[in-house]
Design a protein around this motif. Structure first.
Motif, mmCIF file in Angstrom:
data_model
loop_
_atom_site.group_PDB
_atom_site.id
_atom_site.type_symbol
_atom_site.label_atom_id
_atom_site.label_comp_id
_atom_site.label_asym_id
_atom_site.label_seq_id
_atom_site.Cartn_x
_atom_site.Cartn_y
_atom_site.Cartn_z
ATOM 1 N N THR A 239 0.834 -1.201 0.000
ATOM 2 C CA THR A 239 0.000 0.000 0.000
ATOM 3 C C THR A 239 0.867 1.250 0.000
ATOM 4 N N ALA A 240 1.894 1.235 0.822
ATOM 5 C CA ALA A 240 2.797 2.379 0.932
ATOM 6 C C ALA A 240 4.072 1.938 1.618
ATOM 7 N N ILE A 241 5.135 2.708 1.374
ATOM 8 C CA ILE A 241 6.394 2.520 2.090
ATOM 9 C C ILE A 241 6.766 3.874 2.677
ATOM 10 N N ILE A 242 6.896 3.924 3.985
ATOM 11 C CA ILE A 242 7.196 5.183 4.670
ATOM 12 C C ILE A 242 8.690 5.216 4.969
ATOM 13 N N PRO A 243 9.445 6.092 4.290
ATOM 14 C CA PRO A 243 10.886 6.160 4.555
ATOM 15 C C PRO A 243 11.156 7.053 5.774
ATOM 16 N N VAL A 244 11.933 6.545 6.709
ATOM 17 C CA VAL A 244 12.317 7.341 7.877
ATOM 18 C C VAL A 244 13.838 7.410 7.958
ATOM 19 N N ALA A 245 14.336 8.448 8.582
ATOM 20 C CA ALA A 245 15.770 8.711 8.543
ATOM 21 C C ALA A 245 16.568 7.841 9.505
ATOM 22 N N HIS A 246 15.986 7.531 10.658
ATOM 23 C CA HIS A 246 16.761 6.868 11.707
ATOM 24 C C HIS A 246 16.085 5.569 12.143
ATOM 25 N N VAL A 247 16.902 4.635 12.600
ATOM 26 C CA VAL A 247 16.372 3.365 13.098
ATOM 27 C C VAL A 247 15.351 3.616 14.206
ATOM 28 N N GLU A 248 15.658 4.568 15.086
ATOM 29 C CA GLU A 248 14.766 4.846 16.213
ATOM 30 C C GLU A 248 13.389 5.315 15.733
ATOM 31 N N ASP A 249 13.357 5.974 14.562
ATOM 32 C CA ASP A 249 12.085 6.475 14.033
ATOM 33 C C ASP A 249 11.126 5.339 13.702
ATOM 34 N N CYS A 250 11.677 4.184 13.349
ATOM 35 C CA CYS A 250 10.831 3.020 13.056
ATOM 36 C C CYS A 250 10.030 2.605 14.287
ATOM 37 N N LEU A 251 10.639 2.768 15.441
ATOM 38 C CA LEU A 251 10.015 2.285 16.678
ATOM 39 C C LEU A 251 8.694 2.987 16.967
ATOM 40 N N ALA A 252 8.548 4.218 16.477
ATOM 41 C CA ALA A 252 7.302 4.952 16.701
ATOM 42 C C ALA A 252 6.113 4.259 16.040
ATOM 43 N N TYR A 253 6.405 3.410 15.058
ATOM 44 C CA TYR A 253 5.344 2.714 14.329
ATOM 45 C C TYR A 253 5.113 1.294 14.859
ATOM 46 N N SER A 254 5.870 0.902 15.865
ATOM 47 C CA SER A 254 5.795 -0.465 16.389
ATOM 48 C C SER A 254 4.421 -0.753 16.995
ATOM 49 N N GLY A 255 3.907 -1.961 16.737
ATOM 50 C CA GLY A 255 2.653 -2.383 17.335
ATOM 51 C C GLY A 255 1.414 -1.762 16.718
ATOM 52 N N LYS A 256 1.563 -1.117 15.555
ATOM 53 C CA LYS A 256 0.428 -0.442 14.928
ATOM 54 C C LYS A 256 0.044 -1.069 13.587
ATOM 55 N N GLY A 257 0.532 -2.288 13.343
ATOM 56 C CA GLY A 257 0.147 -2.993 12.126
ATOM 57 C C GLY A 257 1.057 -2.769 10.948
ATOM 58 N N PHE A 258 2.151 -2.026 11.148
ATOM 59 C CA PHE A 258 3.103 -1.793 10.069
ATOM 60 C C PHE A 258 4.187 -2.869 10.066
ATOM 61 N N LEU A 259 4.740 -3.136 8.893
ATOM 62 C CA LEU A 259 5.960 -3.931 8.814
ATOM 63 C C LEU A 259 7.139 -2.980 8.993
ATOM 64 N N LEU A 260 8.071 -3.348 9.834
ATOM 65 C CA LEU A 260 9.212 -2.485 10.122
ATOM 66 C C LEU A 260 10.464 -3.039 9.467
ATOM 67 N N ALA A 261 11.118 -2.208 8.652
ATOM 68 C CA ALA A 261 12.305 -2.639 7.916
ATOM 69 C C ALA A 261 13.453 -1.680 8.223
ATOM 70 N N ALA A 262 14.565 -2.224 8.678
ATOM 71 C CA ALA A 262 15.709 -1.379 9.026
ATOM 72 C C ALA A 262 17.000 -2.053 8.584
ATOM 73 N N GLU A 263 17.828 -1.291 7.857
ATOM 74 C CA GLU A 263 19.136 -1.790 7.400
ATOM 75 C C GLU A 263 20.198 -0.762 7.740
ATOM 76 N N ARG A 264 21.342 -1.267 8.232
ATOM 77 C CA ARG A 264 22.510 -0.436 8.419
ATOM 78 C C ARG A 264 23.740 -1.231 8.003
#
Length: 240
Positions: free
Chosen positions: A45-70
């Motif tokens: 449906t959509a891919i939300i790009p965020v700048a920092h790994v920590e930013d992904c955590l704000a979406y945790s538990g809300k039905g989103f898939l969380l993807a993080a690479e470093r």
């Protein structure tokens, strides 16, 4: 209008360009933008790009898939990273993914600040992207994500492929466009062998993801053009 096409070889040079009236194509072919294109093509449906790994955590538990690479690896505790094989129909169809990567999402956030429009390019959607850019009444900046603000070979090759395809439809090319196209002409008959020369190829070899690399160098297996709409990348609606 004299449409111009320019290549920004690294995000560290982006401040030198006036992109207020340009379409910016963000390029991070190994592997972020290839995975984004593949995911949107496969019905995400959509891919939300965020700048920092920590930013992904704000979406945790809300039905989103969380993807993080470093540094090429999946960050521990996340659903997946930026391998295209994580973005299949079965995994991402109908889902929204929150994504952060070492280079690609950083370039995206930089571009969105002043660009007229931001879209995503990869070898996977090369023809679809070029066909669309040809008929837009805008100049184009091809923004190579590079590697930690340094020039890289693979993104520049893709930029060169776009320049080669659009040459007849634009009136002005900068020297980096000429150089990118020349590199692409050298490499086009065997992209994988040419990219073996790159520093990133060595980094990826250490991660044992040759299948990912080969996948990302496929031409025109996707039609989708992801476009930044608000905070999310969604499928650009193409006229039939």
């Amino acid at each position: 209008m004299n449409k111009r096409i320019e290549v920004c070889l690294t995000p560290a040079l982006l401040h030198l360009y006036d992109i207020s009236n340009s379409i910016v194509v963000v390029i991070d072919v190994l592997r972020a933008t290839s995975s984004i294109v593949y995911g949107i093509d496969n019905g995400a449906t959509a891919i939300i790009p965020v700048a920092h790994v920590e930013d992904c955590l704000a979406y945790s538990g809300k039905g989103f898939l969380l993807a993080a690479e470093r540094d090429g690896s999946v960050v521990e505790g996340y659903d997946f990273g930026n391998s295209p094989f994580s973005y299949t129909k079965e995994k991402v169809g109908g889902k929204t993914i929150v994504l952060t990567t070492t280079n690609g999402t950083k370039a995206l956030h930089m571009a969105r600040e002043t660009a007229h429009q931001v879209v995503i390019g990869s070898f996977l959607n090369l023809q679809s992207l070029c066909d669309w850019l040809k008929v837009q009444d805008k100049s184009v900046l091809l923004l190579c994500a590079g590697w930690k603000d340094q020039f890289n070979l693979e993104d520049t090759l893709f930029a060169g492929a776009v320049v080669a395809e659009l040459r007849k439809d634009f009136t002005h090319f900068d020297d980096s466009s000429v150089a990118a196209e020349d590199l692409y002409q050298l490499a086009r008959n065997d992209l994988r062998t040419y990219i073996r020369k790159s520093s990133h190829s060595y980094r990826l070899a250490l991660l044992n993801i040759e299948e990912d690399v080969r996948f990302c160098l496929q031409l025109n297996i996707c039609k989708a053009i992801p476009v930044l709409s608000g905070d999310a990348l969604v499928a650009l609606e193409l006229n039939p």
